[in-house]
Design a protein around this motif. Sequence first.
Motif, PDB file in Angstrom:
ATOM      1  N   ARG A 387       0.815  -1.217   0.000  1.00 24.06           N
ATOM      2  CA  ARG A 387       0.000   0.000   0.000  1.00 24.06           C
ATOM      3  C   ARG A 387       0.851   1.270   0.000  1.00 24.06           C
ATOM      4  O   ARG A 387       0.430   2.304  -0.500  1.00 24.06           O
ATOM      5  CB  ARG A 387      -0.920   0.002   1.223  1.00 24.06           C
ATOM      6  N   SER A 388       2.053   1.187   0.558  1.00 18.28           N
ATOM      7  CA  SER A 388       2.865   2.393   0.716  1.00 18.28           C
ATOM      8  C   SER A 388       3.382   2.942  -0.599  1.00 18.28           C
ATOM      9  O   SER A 388       3.787   4.108  -0.656  1.00 18.28           O
ATOM     10  CB  SER A 388       4.056   2.096   1.639  1.00 18.28           C
ATOM     11  N   LYS A 389       3.380   2.138  -1.650  1.00 28.12           N
ATOM     12  CA  LYS A 389       3.974   2.623  -2.899  1.00 28.12           C
ATOM     13  C   LYS A 389       2.971   3.318  -3.815  1.00 28.12           C
ATOM     14  O   LYS A 389       3.355   3.869  -4.848  1.00 28.12           O
ATOM     15  CB  LYS A 389       4.656   1.484  -3.651  1.00 28.12           C
ATOM     16  N   ARG A 390       1.695   3.322  -3.462  1.00 19.98           N
ATOM     17  CA  ARG A 390       0.678   3.827  -4.387  1.00 19.98           C
ATOM     18  C   ARG A 390       0.778   5.337  -4.558  1.00 19.98           C
ATOM     19  O   ARG A 390       0.865   5.840  -5.681  1.00 19.98           O
ATOM     20  CB  ARG A 390      -0.708   3.403  -3.896  1.00 19.98           C
ATOM     21  N   ALA A 391       0.759   6.071  -3.467  1.00 23.22           N
ATOM     22  CA  ALA A 391       0.892   7.520  -3.568  1.00 23.22           C
ATOM     23  C   ALA A 391       2.266   7.898  -4.098  1.00 23.22           C
ATOM     24  O   ALA A 391       2.403   8.838  -4.903  1.00 23.22           O
ATOM     25  CB  ALA A 391       0.653   8.171  -2.209  1.00 23.22           C
ATOM     26  N   ALA A 392       3.300   7.167  -3.687  1.00 25.89           N
ATOM     27  CA  ALA A 392       4.658   7.435  -4.170  1.00 25.89           C
ATOM     28  C   ALA A 392       4.748   7.252  -5.675  1.00 25.89           C
ATOM     29  O   ALA A 392       5.440   8.008  -6.375  1.00 25.89           O
ATOM     30  CB  ALA A 392       5.656   6.521  -3.469  1.00 25.89           C
ATOM     31  N   LEU A 393       4.031   6.252  -6.194  1.00 26.06           N
ATOM     32  CA  LEU A 393       4.005   6.032  -7.640  1.00 26.06           C
ATOM     33  C   LEU A 393       3.367   7.222  -8.347  1.00 26.06           C
ATOM     34  O   LEU A 393       3.883   7.719  -9.363  1.00 26.06           O
ATOM     35  CB  LEU A 393       3.226   4.757  -7.933  1.00 26.06           C
ATOM     36  N   GLY A 394       2.254   7.721  -7.812  1.00 26.50           N
ATOM     37  CA  GLY A 394       1.615   8.891  -8.411  1.00 26.50           C
ATOM     38  C   GLY A 394       2.522  10.105  -8.386  1.00 26.50           C
ATOM     39  O   GLY A 394       2.626  10.837  -9.386  1.00 26.50           O
ATOM     40  N   ARG A 395       3.196  10.344  -7.250  1.00 27.02           N
ATOM     41  CA  ARG A 395       4.109  11.495  -7.159  1.00 27.02           C
ATOM     42  C   ARG A 395       5.241  11.378  -8.167  1.00 27.02           C
ATOM     43  O   ARG A 395       5.612  12.361  -8.833  1.00 27.02           O
ATOM     44  CB  ARG A 395       4.687  11.585  -5.739  1.00 27.02           C
ATOM     45  N   CYS A 396       5.822  10.190  -8.282  1.00 23.59           N
ATOM     46  CA  CYS A 396       6.944   9.996  -9.197  1.00 23.59           C
ATOM     47  C   CYS A 396       6.541  10.289 -10.636  1.00 23.59           C
ATOM     48  O   CYS A 396       7.218  11.038 -11.342  1.00 23.59           O
ATOM     49  CB  CYS A 396       7.461   8.558  -9.063  1.00 23.59           C
ATOM     50  N   VAL A 397       5.431   9.730 -11.067  1.00 21.83           N
ATOM     51  CA  VAL A 397       5.009   9.888 -12.462  1.00 21.83           C
ATOM     52  C   VAL A 397       4.599  11.333 -12.736  1.00 21.83           C
ATOM     53  O   VAL A 397       4.951  11.905 -13.779  1.00 21.83           O
ATOM     54  CB  VAL A 397       3.873   8.904 -12.787  1.00 21.83           C
ATOM     55  N   ALA A 398       3.894  11.956 -11.802  1.00 19.52           N
ATOM     56  CA  ALA A 398       3.475  13.348 -12.014  1.00 19.52           C
ATOM     57  C   ALA A 398       4.664  14.290 -12.076  1.00 19.52           C
ATOM     58  O   ALA A 398       4.591  15.349 -12.723  1.00 19.52           O
ATOM     59  CB  ALA A 398       2.525  13.780 -10.899  1.00 19.52           C
ATOM     60  N   GLY A 399       5.759  13.929 -11.436  1.00 12.84           N
ATOM     61  CA  GLY A 399       6.944  14.764 -11.493  1.00 12.84           C
ATOM     62  C   GLY A 399       7.670  14.700 -12.814  1.00 12.84           C
ATOM     63  O   GLY A 399       8.545  15.531 -13.092  1.00 12.84           O
ATOM     64  N   GLY A 426      -1.389  11.081  -4.663  1.00  6.74           N
ATOM     65  CA  GLY A 426       0.045  11.284  -4.769  1.00  6.74           C
ATOM     66  C   GLY A 426       0.411  12.142  -5.956  1.00  6.74           C
ATOM     67  O   GLY A 426       1.258  13.045  -5.853  1.00  6.74           O
ATOM     68  N   ALA A 427      -0.248  11.891  -7.091  1.00  7.70           N
ATOM     69  CA  ALA A 427       0.047  12.665  -8.300  1.00  7.70           C
ATOM     70  C   ALA A 427      -0.310  14.137  -8.120  1.00  7.70           C
ATOM     71  O   ALA A 427       0.399  15.027  -8.619  1.00  7.70           O
ATOM     72  CB  ALA A 427      -0.716  12.069  -9.484  1.00  7.70           C
ATOM     73  N   ARG A 428      -1.379  14.403  -7.402  1.00  5.38           N
ATOM     74  CA  ARG A 428      -1.833  15.793  -7.248  1.00  5.38           C
ATOM     75  C   ARG A 428      -0.989  16.579  -6.250  1.00  5.38           C
ATOM     76  O   ARG A 428      -1.143  17.796  -6.142  1.00  5.38           O
ATOM     77  CB  ARG A 428      -3.293  15.800  -6.848  1.00  5.38           C
ATOM     78  N   GLU A 429      -0.106  15.882  -5.535  1.00  2.00           N
ATOM     79  CA  GLU A 429       0.813  16.596  -4.643  1.00  2.00           C
ATOM     80  C   GLU A 429       1.907  17.327  -5.414  1.00  2.00           C
ATOM     81  O   GLU A 429       2.597  18.178  -4.854  1.00  2.00           O
ATOM     82  CB  GLU A 429       1.459  15.604  -3.671  1.00  2.00           C
ATOM     83  N   VAL A 430       2.070  16.963  -6.688  1.00  4.52           N
ATOM     84  CA  VAL A 430       3.151  17.522  -7.497  1.00  4.52           C
ATOM     85  C   VAL A 430       2.581  18.594  -8.418  1.00  4.52           C
ATOM     86  O   VAL A 430       1.638  18.346  -9.180  1.00  4.52           O
ATOM     87  CB  VAL A 430       3.838  16.419  -8.334  1.00  4.52           C
ATOM     88  N   GLY A 432       2.324  20.970 -11.601  1.00  3.74           N
ATOM     89  CA  GLY A 432       2.747  20.944 -12.997  1.00  3.74           C
ATOM     90  C   GLY A 432       1.954  19.994 -13.849  1.00  3.74           C
ATOM     91  O   GLY A 432       1.347  20.392 -14.850  1.00  3.74           O
ATOM     92  N   ALA A 433       1.914  18.715 -13.487  1.00  3.90           N
ATOM     93  CA  ALA A 433       1.222  17.742 -14.320  1.00  3.90           C
ATOM     94  C   ALA A 433      -0.289  17.854 -14.142  1.00  3.90           C
ATOM     95  O   ALA A 433      -0.795  18.073 -13.036  1.00  3.90           O
ATOM     96  CB  ALA A 433       1.685  16.330 -13.976  1.00  3.90           C
ATOM     97  N   GLU A 434      -1.013  17.665 -15.239  1.00  2.00           N
ATOM     98  CA  GLU A 434      -2.466  17.559 -15.174  1.00  2.00           C
ATOM     99  C   GLU A 434      -2.806  16.125 -14.787  1.00  2.00           C
ATOM    100  O   GLU A 434      -2.216  15.172 -15.298  1.00  2.00           O
ATOM    101  CB  GLU A 434      -3.079  17.909 -16.533  1.00  2.00           C
ATOM    102  N   VAL A 435      -3.746  15.960 -13.872  1.00  2.00           N
ATOM    103  CA  VAL A 435      -4.126  14.627 -13.390  1.00  2.00           C
ATOM    104  C   VAL A 435      -5.620  14.434 -13.611  1.00  2.00           C
ATOM    105  O   VAL A 435      -6.447  15.249 -13.169  1.00  2.00           O
ATOM    106  CB  VAL A 435      -3.794  14.452 -11.898  1.00  2.00           C
ATOM    107  N   VAL A 436      -5.979  13.365 -14.317  1.00  2.00           N
ATOM    108  CA  VAL A 436      -7.382  13.010 -14.513  1.00  2.00           C
ATOM    109  C   VAL A 436      -7.565  11.555 -14.114  1.00  2.00           C
ATOM    110  O   VAL A 436      -6.613  10.774 -14.113  1.00  2.00           O
ATOM    111  CB  VAL A 436      -7.846  13.228 -15.968  1.00  2.00           C
ATOM    112  N   VAL A 437      -8.794  11.181 -13.765  1.00  2.00           N
ATOM    113  CA  VAL A 437      -9.100   9.821 -13.314  1.00  2.00           C
ATOM    114  C   VAL A 437     -10.227   9.250 -14.162  1.00  2.00           C
ATOM    115  O   VAL A 437     -11.275   9.887 -14.330  1.00  2.00           O
ATOM    116  CB  VAL A 437      -9.497   9.804 -11.823  1.00  2.00           C
TER     117      VAL A 437
END
Length: 494
Positions: A387-399, A426-430, A432-437
């Motif tokens: 579970r711990s890698k899910r938000a981290a994955l979003g942050r990494c990709v959004a960066g 996680g992605a929305r913490e970064v 710059g990148a646009e995030v859609v679901v």
Amino acid sequence: MARTIAEILGFLRTLAPVARLVVPERLRPVAVRGVTLDSREVRPGDLFAGLPGARVHGADRADDAWEAGAVALLSDRPSPLLPSLVVPDPRRVLGPLASWLHDDPSRAVAVHGVTGTNGKTSTVHLLDAALTAAGRRTGLAGSLVVRAGDDERPAGRTTAEAPAVQAMLARCRDAGVDDVALEVSSHGLALHRVAGTRFRTAVFTNLSPDHLDLHGDLESYYAAKASLFTPERADAAVVVVDDEAGRRLAAETTCPVTTVSTTGVPADWRAGTIRADGDGTSFRARGPGVDVEVRLQLLGPQQVPNALAALATAVGAGADPAAAVRGLAATPALPGRLERVDAGQPFLAVVDFAHNVGAHRRVLPFLRSVTAGRLVVVLGATGGRDRSKRAALGRCVAGLADLVVVTDESPHDEDPAALRDAVAAGAREVAGAEVVVHADRRTAVAVAVAEAGPGDTVLLAGRGADGVRIEAGVAEPLDDRELLRTALRPRVAG
């Protein structure tokens, strides 16, 4: 070769002195000819291994195994139907027992095991190609395919259960195979799936956080990988020292070790002049008595350490370096590993297995380097995993991306919305990148393709060549490459 129950009990007592035999009142004539832990695969004459599991105890399937022709049970508890070989930890002894029942096949073929967080599949296929080009007859087992000589079968998991591993090695031996390239996962090590296998070479690629649902923490994850690199299990080690874990392993192992580096770290084998474009990757390989240019069909500089480790392993096993390099060059793009999907669209579209932060940090900078426009990434998270890698994955990709489209992968028994929410948060913490679901993966891919223009890149990440999506116990055929082709066709036609 058939074995008697008495012979098996004697062997088990060399591993677990407290092993005992419990015999039911009704006893069939017993000659054990094989072993399996899946009651659905039992054949007459098999020993059935009933292992304790997270939800079901395998011994509960002993009745089914008995009806299918099983002649004995290996477990931590007896069965009223089958002669029962009872040991405290049946999983720990299963690999050595399966190897012994097959007359220790890894003593007759050279097994090269590849482990690490990322790059295992590519390294195994590159090593297989290098050895084949050098005139060796090879076998291969990994997450894409299992091949013993001319016998090729689809892979079920990265590292099969111990009876399947030993049966595959036995088929290789019987087919006259010289070398086997075997993908070794941390699950395979922690759950003793490769126990009983003697390795000619243990190969390490890299380490980054993953599978912590099983291992608990990064140190335990490292320890599982490092357990392969002992003289009791392997004759020699090949270690990529581009990360801290590799450097630590190279210093700690007591196996004869060959080091590999692509980053300028001092090593026995080094890569220089690395160039990666949309058609392939090239580098200069330098090792003991070797200085040669290598051109790969595989995309991305992240393939350079994989190829160099494969070359070092092949040469260490006696392959001619020039022939091994020809094998590397001939290796085609691997299914689901930065695999291009081209329908005539004016942008790059690729599918990749990248499903953790370490993989995305290797893949996305390369895609950015070959992208004149925007980088669009479709991703999600698989249920039942760390579970711990899910938000981290979003942050990494959004960066690293311009547009992140979060969607479902295989939720298994988890709430798909909760998985999407964790990645998207996680992605929305970064900035710059646009995030859609988009929950539906087909819709998500269609949206990504519709957003892409000339010079852009679309990456469909996470599943690679996996052809099945699982939700609430229901398996649905789903291939990301076909999803991408389907979304591209109307775009190109339009």
